[in-house]
Design an enzyme around this catalytic site. Structure first.
Site, PDB file in Angstrom:
ATOM      1  N   ASP A 180       5.255  -7.868   4.122  1.00 16.27           N
ATOM      2  CA  ASP A 180       4.278  -8.990   4.659  1.00 16.27           C
ATOM      3  C   ASP A 180       4.771 -10.289   3.324  1.00 16.27           C
ATOM      4  O   ASP A 180       5.418  -9.921   2.683  1.00 16.27           O
ATOM      5  CB  ASP A 180       2.747  -8.709   4.385  1.00 16.27           C
ATOM      6  CG  ASP A 180       2.411  -8.508   3.024  1.00 16.27           C
ATOM      7  OD1 ASP A 180       2.036  -9.160   2.272  1.00 16.27           O
ATOM      8  OD2 ASP A 180       2.453  -7.212   2.649  1.00 16.27           O
ATOM      9  N   GLU A 185       8.704   8.001   4.615  1.00 21.71           N
ATOM     10  CA  GLU A 185       9.740   8.136   3.824  1.00 21.71           C
ATOM     11  C   GLU A 185      10.129   9.594   3.354  1.00 21.71           C
ATOM     12  O   GLU A 185      11.366  10.011   3.171  1.00 21.71           O
ATOM     13  CB  GLU A 185       9.731   7.248   2.454  1.00 21.71           C
ATOM     14  CG  GLU A 185       9.828   5.816   2.717  1.00 21.71           C
ATOM     15  CD  GLU A 185       9.244   4.954   1.456  1.00 21.71           C
ATOM     16  OE1 GLU A 185      10.077   4.143   1.409  1.00 21.71           O
ATOM     17  OE2 GLU A 185       8.429   5.283   0.909  1.00 21.71           O
ATOM     18  N   GLY A 238       4.790  -6.897  -1.003  1.00 23.37           N
ATOM     19  CA  GLY A 238       4.740  -8.045  -0.247  1.00 23.37           C
ATOM     20  C   GLY A 238       5.459  -9.165  -0.832  1.00 23.37           C
ATOM     21  O   GLY A 238       5.745  -9.430  -2.253  1.00 23.37           O
TER      22      GLY A 238
END
Length: 230
Positions: free
Chosen positions: A198, A11, A77
């Site tokens: 995820d 980033e 997540g």
């Protein structure tokens, strides 16, 4: 000046391609790149993992670089059942999931003495962040919702379900609540933008490395759009 806290080196690299970097300073083990993006003054930094590092990073931005806003980017997540890998969450608010001092009457995530559980993101930054995320040419969805933070990766379905049931958080990561907490104490408007990496699901075989560059480029594009609007 606007502070931009990144979670990944990718980033920072992507943002630096858009920056006119005037100065680099190393403070508390972190590299701060000072310059401009579209004539807006920015301080870009990759925070080290964990809430303590994120809080120190935020305080440096406030004390040394006198930032007016803070934008936090990274991955998380997924907890919300309908989320898919690559979807994006713009924070409505953030909670410190593992904070628990119930012996003095506080609920989980609630701080003493302010009796505050959720750190609200700035509504202008949320609106602009959502608009810029939705403007990306992508099949992935954008949500505005709660983010939970704690100093560990979520590796079990039991923990995932506990966080979602207790806090109705859309995703979990390791830095956002510390950034939000420090911004609250310093009265600095903030927003966090997270890409789902995820789903704490053993059946998912997509690996982080397969989309990290895309996630970083998307974060850079969103930040550019937000900066143009501020």
């Amino acid at each position: 000046m606007i502070g931009i806290i990144c979670a990944m080196d990718e980033e920072v690299i992507s943002l630096k391609r858009k920056m006119h970097v005037k100065e680099k300073r190393e403070i508390a083990g972190m590299e701060f790149f000072i310059g401009t993006v579209d004539e807006k003054e920015v301080a870009v930094v990759r925070s080290c993992s964990g809430k303590v590092n994120a809080a120190i990073c935020t305080q440096v931005l406030v004390d040394i670089f006198n930032v007016e806003y803070i934008i936090s980017t990274g991955v998380a997540g997924g907890l919300y059942p309908e989320l898919n890998i690559g979807d994006m969450i713009v924070s409505s608010d953030i909670v410190e999931r593992e904070l628990c001092i119930s012996t003095v009457g506080n609920s989980r995530g609630e701080l003493t003495p302010v009796r505050k559980s959720y750190f609200e993101a700035n509504q202008t930054l949320v609106k602009v962040g959502q608009q810029e995320a939705e403007s990306l040419k992508s099949d992935h969805k954008v949500y505005v919702g709660r983010i939970a933070s704690e100093d560990e990766f979520i590796c079990s379905m039991k923990v995932k379900e506990d966080i979602y049931t207790t806090f109705t958080a859309y995703c979990a990561e390791m830095e956002g609540a510390a950034i939000a907490h420090a911004c609250f104490l310093n009265q600095i408007p903030f927003v966090a933008i997270r890409t789902i990496s995820d789903k704490v699901d053993p059946s998912t075989d997509i690996k982080f490395e397969e989309f990290v560059d895309i996630a970083a480029k998307n974060a850079s594009k969103i930040i550019e759009g937000v900066l143009r609007t501020l």
